[in-house]
Scaffold this motif. Structure first.
Motif, PDB file in Angstrom:
ATOM      1  N   LYS A 100     -16.299   2.013  -4.044  1.00 25.75           N
ATOM      2  CA  LYS A 100     -15.956   0.886  -3.176  1.00 25.75           C
ATOM      3  C   LYS A 100     -17.190   0.413  -2.409  1.00 25.75           C
ATOM      4  CE  LYS A 100     -11.247   2.512  -2.499  1.00 25.75           C
ATOM      5  NZ  LYS A 100     -10.134   2.651  -1.591  1.00 25.75           N
ATOM      6  N   ARG A 147      -5.601   0.471  -1.483  1.00 22.00           N
ATOM      7  CA  ARG A 147      -6.448   0.716  -2.657  1.00 22.00           C
ATOM      8  C   ARG A 147      -7.209  -0.550  -3.007  1.00 22.00           C
ATOM      9  NH1 ARG A 147      -2.076   4.690  -5.494  1.00 22.00           N
ATOM     10  NH2 ARG A 147      -2.361   6.324  -3.963  1.00 22.00           N
ATOM     11  N   CYS A 184       0.841  -1.200   0.000  1.00 24.82           N
ATOM     12  CA  CYS A 184       0.000   0.000   0.000  1.00 24.82           C
ATOM     13  C   CYS A 184       0.880   1.255   0.000  1.00 24.82           C
ATOM     14  CB  CYS A 184      -1.003  -0.007   1.151  1.00 24.82           C
ATOM     15  SG  CYS A 184      -0.307  -0.166   2.772  1.00 24.82           S
ATOM     16  N   ASP A 189      -0.169   7.775   1.542  1.00 19.73           N
ATOM     17  CA  ASP A 189      -1.615   7.730   1.805  1.00 19.73           C
ATOM     18  C   ASP A 189      -1.888   7.308   3.252  1.00 19.73           C
ATOM     19  OD1 ASP A 189      -2.125   8.432  -0.748  1.00 19.73           O
ATOM     20  OD2 ASP A 189      -2.881   6.473  -1.410  1.00 19.73           O
TER      21      ASP A 189
END
Lengths: 219, 222
Positions: free
Chosen positions: B189, B156, B113, B117
């Motif tokens: 999502k 993500r 990941c 972020d």
């Protein structure tokens, strides 16, 4: 896989450095063993030289067992292992990282143990390259089996690991002891068949470990 | 995967039964979740909420019935599916003797990941640089939860399985977390949240299930 393995190994070594389990628990044990044997055999160099290979590998085996238990306990804290599994982290990378970390930790222990033996037993180490290579191979063999068995016996009680580990890794320990015996006797040619067996066992254990660890992790 | 007026079907359970030892943690459970949804799973302790999330993540197996996540069996294709799933669990799943930042760095590399972020999410949830640099073991329960949440939210993935996200958190952080769920759903999502915070999640949810003794009942649909 290798990226994960490097990250796992760095993480485990960092945690070990901070917790200092090996330093605080294993090294004093090693020191006590060497001193007791030196006193027990009344500093008779011939006898001490004869028992050195066995003594070295019994002590290393205990150290490895502790390092394996500790490596798996780290993953049990806060169910970190479940996090690794749920993020789809490559199980082979996890496995290899753990093996590398344990082997590096034990190599430190073996250097201290060898130095202690050389000084306290007045037993100079010959064929250092042969001794070091066999130590590395045996550590890999024991660590790979240990990690797989620790995963299999997880949740079944901690006492199962030593019971299962020793019979499975005894060929590796036996080969390593013989290589050390011939290395210390300065007859390295006699160590060749034992070295070949050691390479064979350790490689087989490593390959099997890489192949099955994903299943063990899911189980 | 099935298309419907609600969008792409992401999760589909039909008659799924999960036995934990001899205890039926899920009993003939039917459950659907579509893309761009926030699905709220409510129910008392022991009603099967966590087991439902663990089933979708392939951590437990259904004894009978069918379980499909992205049209695939989450147990048979666990690793492939988990790359598309974030799971925020009760347990922190972090290492005590690493700092918050080191934990984020490790999982960023191991799980692939984005570290920036993750740090951004941690800061957004209210963690200062000082908190991130402190060892995980000295952080408060709420701060620990924020670090776990930062990793789950920064991955993500297409499906977020969130178990009791509001426990241990202050009101401001709860609101930020809720905003994160809404943003995730807007981005396409699917967010499945098991929680006891009825009022809070009801306001976000596009679909609601009530769990009781392992059964799931659809109580509200958009």
């Amino acid at each position: 896989m290798f990226r994960t393995a490097v990250a796992m190994a760095k993480k485990d070594l960092r945690l070990e450095w901070r917790a200092r389990v090996l330093l605080n628990q294993v090294l004093p044990f090693v020191f006590v063993v060497i001193v007791l044997f030196a006193f027990g055999f009344d500093a008779k160099v011939e006898i001490l030289t004869q028992v050195t290979p066995g003594l070295f590998w019994v002590t290393t085996f205990f150290g490895l067992e502790l390092a394996i238990t500790r490596a798996m306990a780290i993953e049990g804290e806060n169910q970190a292992q479940v996090g690794l599994v749920m993020m789809g982290v490559n199980p082979r990378g996890i496995f290899l990282g753990k093996v590398v970390a344990i082997v590096l930790e034990i190599l430190v222990l073996e250097v201290v143990l060898s130095a202690g033996i050389a000084v306290l037993f007045n037993s100079p180490l010959h064929d250092v390259a042969l001794l070091a290579a066999s130590a590395l191979l045996a550590d890999v063999g024991v660590a790979t089996v240990g990690i797989v068995l620790a995963g299999v016996t997880e949740g079944l009680g901690g006492s199962l690991l030593p019971l299962l580990l020793f019979p499975v890794v005894s060929p590796v320990l036996l080969c390593a002891t013989k290589v050390w015996q011939y290395g210390l006797d300065q007859t390295p040619a006699k160590a060749i068949p034992w070295s070949e067996l050691l390479i064979g066992f350790s490689l087989i254990y490593l390959v099997v470990g890489i192949l099955v660890y994903g299943v063990v992790l899911e189980g | 995967m099935t298309e419907s007026p609600n969008g792409r079907l992401v999760v589909r359970l039909r008659g799924a039964t999960v036995m934990l030892d001899r205890f039926p943690a899920l009993a003939r459970c039917d459950f659907d979740a579509y893309e761009s949804e926030v699905v709220f799973v409510q129910g008392p302790n022991g009603s099967g909420k966590t087991t439902l999330l663990r089933l979708l993540g392939g951590l437990v197996e259904a004894m009978s019935g069918s379980v499909l996540v992205f049209g695939r069996d989450p147990k048979a294709e666990a690793r492939a599916i988990r790359r598309e799933v974030s799971y925020l669990a009760h347990s922190y799943q972090m290492y005590e003797d690493l700092s918050g930042r080191e934990n984020l760095e490790f999982f960023a590399v191991a799980a692939g990941c984005d570290l920036d972020d993750a740090i951004e999410w941690a800061q957004r949830l209210g963690l200062a640089t000082r908190d991130l640099d402190a060892r995980f073991r000295v952080l408060s329960a709420g701060q620990r939860k924020k670090i776990s949440a930062a990793i789950a939210l920064s991955r993500r993935t297409e499906l977020l399985l969130i178990d009791e996200p509001h426990a241990l958190l202050d009101q401001a952080t709860k609101a930020i977390l809720d905003l994160g769920f809404t943003e995730a759903a807007r981005a396409g999502k699917t967010v499945i949240v098991a929680s006891h915070e009825l009022d809070r999640i009801s306001a976000l949810a596009t679909r609601r299930y009530r769990m009781s003794n392992g059964f799931a009942t659809l109580v509200e649909s958009p």
